[in-house]
Design a protein around this motif. Structure first.
Motif, PDB file in Angstrom:
ATOM      1  N   SER A  49       0.837  -1.209   0.000  1.00  0.00           N
ATOM      2  CA  SER A  49       0.000   0.000   0.000  1.00  0.00           C
ATOM      3  C   SER A  49       0.865   1.249   0.000  1.00  0.00           C
ATOM      4  N   ARG A  50       0.831   1.984  -1.106  1.00  0.00           N
ATOM      5  CA  ARG A  50       1.509   3.276  -1.233  1.00  0.00           C
ATOM      6  C   ARG A  50       3.012   3.186  -1.000  1.00  0.00           C
ATOM      7  N   VAL A  51       3.618   2.070  -1.390  1.00  0.00           N
ATOM      8  CA  VAL A  51       5.058   1.896  -1.178  1.00  0.00           C
ATOM      9  C   VAL A  51       5.831   1.728  -2.481  1.00  0.00           C
ATOM     10  N   LEU A  52       5.235   1.080  -3.483  1.00  0.00           N
ATOM     11  CA  LEU A  52       5.988   0.760  -4.696  1.00  0.00           C
ATOM     12  C   LEU A  52       6.411   1.981  -5.519  1.00  0.00           C
ATOM     13  N   PRO A  53       5.729   3.129  -5.448  1.00  0.00           N
ATOM     14  CA  PRO A  53       6.241   4.292  -6.182  1.00  0.00           C
ATOM     15  C   PRO A  53       7.639   4.731  -5.744  1.00  0.00           C
ATOM     16  N   TYR A  54       8.059   4.318  -4.552  1.00  0.00           N
ATOM     17  CA  TYR A  54       9.341   4.767  -4.013  1.00  0.00           C
ATOM     18  C   TYR A  54      10.508   3.829  -4.332  1.00  0.00           C
ATOM     19  N   VAL A  55      10.245   2.646  -4.865  1.00  0.00           N
ATOM     20  CA  VAL A  55      11.329   1.680  -5.060  1.00  0.00           C
ATOM     21  C   VAL A  55      12.215   2.109  -6.220  1.00  0.00           C
ATOM     22  N   ASP A  56      13.475   1.665  -6.178  1.00  0.00           N
ATOM     23  CA  ASP A  56      14.442   2.057  -7.202  1.00  0.00           C
ATOM     24  C   ASP A  56      14.162   1.387  -8.541  1.00  0.00           C
ATOM     25  N   ASN A  57      13.860   0.092  -8.495  1.00  0.00           N
ATOM     26  CA  ASN A  57      13.618  -0.669  -9.722  1.00  0.00           C
ATOM     27  C   ASN A  57      12.365  -1.514  -9.517  1.00  0.00           C
ATOM     28  N   LEU A  58      11.276  -1.121 -10.152  1.00  0.00           N
ATOM     29  CA  LEU A  58       9.991  -1.785  -9.926  1.00  0.00           C
ATOM     30  C   LEU A  58      10.048  -3.250 -10.332  1.00  0.00           C
ATOM     31  N   MET A  59      10.660  -3.555 -11.465  1.00  0.00           N
ATOM     32  CA  MET A  59      10.702  -4.934 -11.945  1.00  0.00           C
ATOM     33  C   MET A  59      11.480  -5.834 -10.993  1.00  0.00           C
ATOM     34  N   THR A  60      12.553  -5.310 -10.422  1.00  0.00           N
ATOM     35  CA  THR A  60      13.341  -6.090  -9.469  1.00  0.00           C
ATOM     36  C   THR A  60      12.532  -6.408  -8.219  1.00  0.00           C
ATOM     37  N   VAL A  61      11.825  -5.401  -7.701  1.00  0.00           N
ATOM     38  CA  VAL A  61      11.025  -5.609  -6.494  1.00  0.00           C
ATOM     39  C   VAL A  61       9.851  -6.540  -6.776  1.00  0.00           C
ATOM     40  N   LEU A  62       9.186  -6.385  -7.915  1.00  0.00           N
ATOM     41  CA  LEU A  62       8.076  -7.278  -8.257  1.00  0.00           C
ATOM     42  C   LEU A  62       8.558  -8.703  -8.466  1.00  0.00           C
ATOM     43  N   ALA A  63       9.763  -8.863  -8.980  1.00  0.00           N
ATOM     44  CA  ALA A  63      10.328 -10.207  -9.139  1.00  0.00           C
ATOM     45  C   ALA A  63      10.572 -10.851  -7.776  1.00  0.00           C
ATOM     46  N   GLU A  64      10.984 -10.059  -6.809  1.00  0.00           N
ATOM     47  CA  GLU A  64      11.216 -10.578  -5.464  1.00  0.00           C
ATOM     48  C   GLU A  64       9.888 -10.929  -4.780  1.00  0.00           C
ATOM     49  N   ILE A  65       8.878 -10.090  -4.960  1.00  0.00           N
ATOM     50  CA  ILE A  65       7.547 -10.402  -4.421  1.00  0.00           C
ATOM     51  C   ILE A  65       7.016 -11.670  -5.071  1.00  0.00           C
ATOM     52  N   TYR A  66       7.240 -11.802  -6.365  1.00  0.00           N
ATOM     53  CA  TYR A  66       6.814 -13.005  -7.094  1.00  0.00           C
ATOM     54  C   TYR A  66       7.509 -14.241  -6.534  1.00  0.00           C
ATOM     55  N   ARG A  67       8.790 -14.135  -6.250  1.00  0.00           N
ATOM     56  CA  ARG A  67       9.559 -15.272  -5.733  1.00  0.00           C
ATOM     57  C   ARG A  67       8.999 -15.776  -4.410  1.00  0.00           C
ATOM     58  N   ILE A  68       8.665 -14.845  -3.501  1.00  0.00           N
ATOM     59  CA  ILE A  68       8.222 -15.273  -2.171  1.00  0.00           C
ATOM     60  C   ILE A  68       6.741 -15.669  -2.161  1.00  0.00           C
ATOM     61  N   SER A  69       6.032 -15.414  -3.256  1.00  0.00           N
ATOM     62  CA  SER A  69       4.604 -15.733  -3.312  1.00  0.00           C
ATOM     63  C   SER A  69       4.389 -17.123  -3.893  1.00  0.00           C
TER      64      SER A  69
END
Length: 214
Positions: A49-69
Motif C-alpha cells: 500500500s503506497r510503497v511501490l512508487p518509491y522503489v528504485d527498480n519496480l521490476m526487481t522488487v516485483l520479481a522478489e515479491i513473485y519469488r516469495i509468493s
C-alpha cells in the motif's frame, strides 16, 4: 502467510510486517530494493500500500515479491495515479502507475496472439518480465470534485483520458501465476472478495457521506 510490505507504523492486522525502518510492529527490517529475506513460495497474500512508487527498480522488487509468493497468491497494490500534477511533480516518486501498467506485468501479454481478438504483441522491443501477474480487478479512486455521484462512469472514463487531476489513486489485485491456470479459474478468483488496505475504509466512508449530501 499474509505479508504487508512497507507497512510503516500502521501494519495491517494479522500480517507479517516488512519495512526498512524498525517501526513498532514491524517484523522484518529490510530494504526491499535488495531482497526480501523470506523463502520461496511463502506468501499467500501480499499487501503493498503506497510503497511501490518509491522503489528504485519496480521490476526487481516485483520479481522478489513473485519469488516469495506461492502459485495463485494475491498481490494488492495501492498507488498514486500517474496522471495527477501533485504526483508527477513529487521528486520522491520513482515509479508510475495507471490503468495500462498491468499489461506490462504479465508474460502472457507478450505471447503471440492465439486469436484475432487477443491483444496485439507490441511492435517495439519490450523485455518479457521475469514473472507473471494476472490482473483480477482494478479500481480507480477519483479526487474532488470527481469523486461525487454527479458524474456517470462513462463520463469519468472520458474525463480521465482527456485531462489530468481526475484520478487520485489506483488499486490492483493481481494473482501470481507460476503454473498453468485456466480462464475459468481466473474469472472465479476475480469474483471473490479480496482484502484491501485499511486506509481505504476511511476514504470509502467519506465518499459515501458526500454522496448522501448530494
Amino acid at each position: 502467510m499474509k505479508i504487508d510490505i512497507g507497512c510503516g507504523s500502521a501494519k495491517e492486522s494479522g500480517y507479517l510486517g516488512i519495512d526498512r525502518t524498525a517501526y513498532p510492529g514491524v517484523d522484518i527490517v529490510c530494504n526491499i530494493n535488495e531482497e526480501i529475506p523470506l523463502p520461496d513460495n511463502t506468501a499467500e497474500f501480499v499487501m503493498a500500500s503506497r510503497v511501490l512508487p518509491y522503489v528504485d527498480n519496480l521490476m526487481t522488487v516485483l520479481a522478489e515479491i513473485y519469488r516469495i509468493s506461492c502459485h495463485k497468491a494475491v498481490v494488492c497494490i495501492l498507488a498514486p495515479y500517474a496522471h495527477s500534477y501533485p504526483h508527477s511533480s513529487n521528486p520522491f516518486f520513482k515509479q508510475k502507475f495507471d490503468e495500462y501498467t498491468p499489461r506490462y506485468l504479465t508474460g502472457s501479454f507478450f505471447q503471440p496472439p492465439s486469436s484475432p481478438l487477443s491483444p496485439a504483441v507490441p511492435d517495439y522491443p519490450v523485455p518479457v518480465p521475469p514473472f507473471d501477474y494476472r490482473l483480477l480487478r482494478m479500481e480507480l479512486f477519483y479526487q474532488y470534485p470527481f469523486d461525487q455521484s454527479l458524474y456517470e462512469t462513462e463520463e469519468l472514463d472520458i474525463l480521465k483520458t482527456l485531462q489530468a487531476n481526475v484520478v487520485h489513486e489506483i488499486m490492483y489485485h493481481f494473482v501470481v501465476v507460476k503454473k498453468d491456470i485456466s480462464h475459468a479459474e481466473l474469472e472465479a478468483m476475480s469474483r471473490n472478495p479480496q482484502p484491501e488496505p485499511r486506509v481505504l475504509l476511511e476514504r470509502r466512508r467519506l465518499s459515501r457521506l458526500r454522496e448522501d449530501l448530494f
